[in-house]
Write a protein that holds these residues in place. Sequence first.
Motif, short mmCIF file in Angstrom:
data_model
loop_
_atom_site.label_atom_id
_atom_site.label_comp_id
_atom_site.label_asym_id
_atom_site.label_seq_id
_atom_site.Cartn_x
_atom_site.Cartn_y
_atom_site.Cartn_z
N SER A 154 34.88 30.20 89.57
CA SER A 154 33.99 29.06 89.44
C SER A 154 34.41 28.16 88.27
CB SER A 154 32.57 29.62 89.24
OG SER A 154 31.66 28.63 89.01
N THR A 199 33.37 19.34 96.71
CA THR A 199 32.26 20.23 96.34
C THR A 199 32.49 21.63 96.91
OG1 THR A 199 30.77 18.35 96.29
CG2 THR A 199 29.75 20.52 96.51
N ASN A 215 22.75 25.85 101.46
CA ASN A 215 23.23 25.08 100.30
C ASN A 215 24.45 24.24 100.63
OD1 ASN A 215 21.78 25.66 97.56
ND2 ASN A 215 21.70 27.55 98.76
N LYS A 232 24.32 20.22 100.17
CA LYS A 232 25.23 19.59 99.17
C LYS A 232 26.45 18.97 99.83
CE LYS A 232 22.72 21.63 95.95
NZ LYS A 232 21.59 21.01 95.37
N ILE A 256 28.80 24.55 92.96
CA ILE A 256 27.42 25.02 93.01
C ILE A 256 27.48 26.53 93.13
CG2 ILE A 256 25.28 24.98 94.39
CD1 ILE A 256 27.00 22.03 95.03
N ASP A 257 27.10 27.18 92.03
CA ASP A 257 27.24 28.64 91.95
C ASP A 257 25.89 29.28 92.31
OD1 ASP A 257 27.60 31.30 91.27
OD2 ASP A 257 28.80 30.84 89.51
N ASP A 282 33.14 19.83 92.00
CA ASP A 282 31.73 20.09 91.72
C ASP A 282 31.44 21.47 92.28
OD1 ASP A 282 31.02 17.67 90.49
OD2 ASP A 282 31.00 16.68 92.43
N GLU A 324 35.85 24.28 88.44
CA GLU A 324 35.24 23.18 87.67
C GLU A 324 36.31 22.47 86.86
OE1 GLU A 324 32.00 24.44 85.21
OE2 GLU A 324 30.69 24.75 86.92
N VAL A 353 30.69 25.46 97.20
CA VAL A 353 29.54 26.36 97.03
C VAL A 353 30.12 27.77 96.93
CG1 VAL A 353 27.59 27.41 98.23
CG2 VAL A 353 27.81 24.93 98.17
#
Length: 207
Positions: A108, A89, A133, A137, A119-120, A117, A112, A91
């Motif tokens: 980003s 993940t 965040n 996450k 998270i933008d 994963d 992906e 961020v």
Amino acid sequence: MSIQDIFNAVIAFDEATAAAKTQAELDAGTDINAILNDGLIGAMDEVGEKFSTGELFVPEMLMAAQAMKAGLAILKPLLAEGNTQRKGTVVIGTVKGDLHDIGKNLVSMMMEGAGFDVIDLGVDVDSEAFVKNAAEKKADVIALSALLTTTMPAMETTVKAVKEAGMSVKTIIGGAPVTQAFADQIGADGYSADAPGAVKLVKALVA
Ligand code: B1M
């Protein structure tokens, strides 16, 4: 028909033509990296030059950015294609005070596509939001983008906040004015000059 048409459409702030010419080059089998680097990014470099010399102003930079985004939207499914097995993940965001998001969006999308994963958090993101965040996450990596020399200190503030929070999450930085030397100076775990390099870096950091 050529990549020059894409370049010209972005310089002419022509969203519809930028999108149509990008699609036409893809259909013709032109390499996606050539479309991206020589067409879309090349045109933004030219716009930046003209802004520096006073030939263009902020509204024109914004219109060119919209045209570039129209081309990028065509490329997005291909950039995000690939391995569906999740790798970790990330961020990501553009740091506080900075509203530039095209390069960050590219990073980003490619992350992906590489199976992370993502998270933008968008633009103008403060250090507290990155820390909060990433903790929520359980992120493996925090990726910071900055396009202004004046917002580079916000990267340092964020890296410091992550360390002060005692988190094991890695931090990486990038963006036109950023360098490896700056990353070393502020104690970031990595730096990349471009989006594909950022993907490689994250893969190496979470391996
Ligand atoms: Co701005 N702007 N801008 N701008 N703008 C620059 C950055 C500038 C270099 C133009 C110039 O003077 N030649 C200059 C910065 C000078 C400096 O600080 N050294 C500048 C300025 C001064 C400003 C304002 C202050 C202008 C003003 O208001 N007087 C203002 C600031 C607003 C703010 O942020 N608070 C401003 C505003 C804007 C617009 C809103 C009009 C618009 C942004 C629209 C948007 O992003 N939605 C804009 C634009 C479009 C640009 C230029 C022309 C293009 C940026 C871009 O999208 N490039 C830019 C000149 C230039 O860079 N040639 C300029 C394409 C994009 C794909 O490249 O973002 O570099 P880039 O991303 C690359 C790499 O850097 C890397 O990967 C990408 C490629 O693979 N990368 C990472 C990026 N993030 C990464 C993170 C990573 C790893 C790699 O890991 C985490």
